[in-house]
Motif scaffolding. Structure first.
Motif, PDB file in Angstrom:
ATOM      1  N   THR A  42       0.831  -1.218   0.000  1.00  0.00           N
ATOM      2  CA  THR A  42       0.000   0.000   0.000  1.00  0.00           C
ATOM      3  C   THR A  42       0.860   1.260   0.000  1.00  0.00           C
ATOM      4  O   THR A  42       0.480   2.277  -0.594  1.00  0.00           O
ATOM      5  CB  THR A  42      -0.957  -0.043   1.212  1.00  0.00           C
ATOM      6  OG1 THR A  42      -1.742  -1.223   1.086  1.00  0.00           O
ATOM      7  CG2 THR A  42      -1.870   1.161   1.266  1.00  0.00           C
ATOM      8  N   THR A  48      -0.276   0.983  -6.262  1.00  0.00           N
ATOM      9  CA  THR A  48      -1.616   0.723  -5.723  1.00  0.00           C
ATOM     10  C   THR A  48      -2.679   1.413  -6.577  1.00  0.00           C
ATOM     11  O   THR A  48      -3.708   0.810  -6.904  1.00  0.00           O
ATOM     12  CB  THR A  48      -1.683   1.183  -4.245  1.00  0.00           C
ATOM     13  OG1 THR A  48      -0.660   0.490  -3.531  1.00  0.00           O
ATOM     14  CG2 THR A  48      -3.030   0.879  -3.621  1.00  0.00           C
ATOM     15  N   VAL A  65      -7.659  -1.822   0.875  1.00  0.00           N
ATOM     16  CA  VAL A  65      -6.196  -1.875   0.892  1.00  0.00           C
ATOM     17  C   VAL A  65      -5.740  -2.273   2.295  1.00  0.00           C
ATOM     18  O   VAL A  65      -6.349  -1.879   3.294  1.00  0.00           O
ATOM     19  CB  VAL A  65      -5.544  -0.523   0.487  1.00  0.00           C
ATOM     20  CG1 VAL A  65      -5.949  -0.106  -0.916  1.00  0.00           C
ATOM     21  CG2 VAL A  65      -5.889   0.589   1.478  1.00  0.00           C
ATOM     22  N   ASP A  72       2.267   2.400   5.322  1.00  0.00           N
ATOM     23  CA  ASP A  72       1.031   2.165   4.565  1.00  0.00           C
ATOM     24  C   ASP A  72      -0.052   3.151   5.020  1.00  0.00           C
ATOM     25  O   ASP A  72      -0.787   3.702   4.203  1.00  0.00           O
ATOM     26  CB  ASP A  72       0.555   0.725   4.756  1.00  0.00           C
ATOM     27  CG  ASP A  72       1.612  -0.274   4.314  1.00  0.00           C
ATOM     28  OD1 ASP A  72       2.134  -0.112   3.198  1.00  0.00           O
ATOM     29  OD2 ASP A  72       1.935  -1.181   5.093  1.00  0.00           O
TER      30      ASP A  72
END
Ligand code: SF4
Length: 369
Positions: A42, A48, A65, A72
């Motif tokens: 992520t 992503t 996600v 992240d």
């Protein structure tokens, strides 16, 4: 149009409350949404967003996600802002990441409260509930067998449907205690039959919208079968408001399988669907304006057709491979795509008219079938 004969009408849906996930309504009679989950790290925002672009072009409604690390959580604001579909953050163990996700503007948070609260101390789950309430976003309580409390395992003699349901409803109660009711629930299991019985039981005890899934259903071939059995059985009984097919495969395959399951039960009719990529760092065109113009140009097309507007010619064709028609635009030009294959290249100001021409031609073919 005349009503379809009774055997072709979709299953009657169970009545549930409705939540709003970044504009996608879930429950309360809303169309059943299809979810998937990115497999990119992520914190790699571009990768992503690019995977979200491919999922969007496949027809996904909501993307989740994972947020396993601080980096992240730090990436969520950029992803939530640019994604063209609502983004849900998946949080385990770290309540602080849930707070960061809410702050970052995600559309929903999924927590597994069992691994967030420690023996008897539910304060952190309540803090998350308060923050989500202030932000006006829902929470999915996602329990699974692996995090069931010892007390429930002993009481029910293992990971049984009753144990999973009791755990989920206990967690719901924690949020209700802080007056938070903007909730969806999942009680996934890797065994389809156990999962079917668990959701059936849960659906008799709550009217919160239910997120269906068979966990760890395996690689493409076996996973599709297990998911079709688990999700199909429940959906045919009117149970389920949003679905995710979990596969150890490209997440685009999850979306395709989810849509096929809904179509098989007449729960989804396809129409015209214009989707656009979130335009990551590679974007070479104003994707949003182009997508709007394409949408306007295609008004009136009444056949099932997914048209993808992609922001660059490098990755656009690959990411749009599941769309029927598309354009990968950039540097003043547009590559016109059919099922991800480039047919020809036109000037930017000819993109809309070319797509309209192609869409009408495909519509004729579809009608003639
Ligand atoms: Fe994918 Fe290109 Fe859009 Fe980026 S700009 S999301 S690489 S199509």
């Amino acid at each position: 149009a005349p009503a379809p004969p009774e055997h072709l009408t979709p299953p009657v849906r169970r009545e549930t409350r409705q939540i709003d996930v970044g504009g996608v309504k879930v429950g309360g009679g809303a169309p059943i949404s299809v979810q998937s989950m990115t497999t990119t790290p992520t914190h790699d925002v571009n990768a992503t967003l690019q995977q979200i672009a491919a999922l969007n072009a496949s027809g996904v409604d909501i993307v989740r996600v994972a947020v396993p690390r601080q980096e992240d959580a730090d990436a969520l604001a950029a992803i939530a802002k640019q994604s063209t579909v609502p983004v849900v953050s998946d949080i385990h163990f770290q309540w602080k990441y849930a707070m960061a996700a809410i702050e970052a503007g995600v559309a929903k948070v999924r927590i597994n409260p069992g691994n967030i609260h420690k023996a008897g101390d539910t304060s952190k789950v309540k803090v998350i509930g308060d923050a989500a309430k202030d932000a006006g976003i829902p929470i999915r309580i996602g329990v699974n067998g692996g995090s069931l409390e010892k007390r429930l395992l002993e009481k029910h003699g293992g990971v049984t449907p009753a144990a999973l349901v009791e755990s989920a409803l206990d967690e719901v109660k924690i949020l209700e205690d802080v007056d938070f009711t903007d909730i969806a629930i999942s009680v996934k299991h890797s065994d389809p039959w156990t999962m079917i019985q668990t959701y059936r039981l849960l659906s008799t005890q709550t009217d919160y919208p239910l997120h269906l899934g068979v966990t760890e259903s395996g690689p493409l071939k076996t996973g599709r079968v297990k998911s079709a059995v688990g999700l199909g059985a429940l959906l045919s009984e009117g149970i389920g408001d949003t679905i995710r097919v979990s596969l150890s495969a490209d997440p685009v395959e999850e979306v395709k399988a989810g849509i096929e399951i809904l179509e098989a039960l007449h729960l989804r009719e396809r129409g015209l669907d214009v989707v656009s990529c979130p335009s990551c760092g590679r974007a070479e065109v104003d994707v949003y304006t182009l997508a709007e113009n394409v949408q306007k140009g295609l008004e009136g097309i009444d056949v099932p057709l997914r048209v993808a507007v992609m922001g660059c010619v490098v990755n656009g064709p690959g990411e749009a491979r599941e769309a029927d028609l598309g354009v990968a635009a950039g540097k003043g030009k547009g590559q016109i795509l059919k099922k991800g294959e480039v047919l020809w290249t036109v000037a930017e100001d000819e993109i809309v008219e070319t797509l309209v021409y192609m869409a009408n031609e495909m519509a004729e073919e579809i009608r003639a079938e």
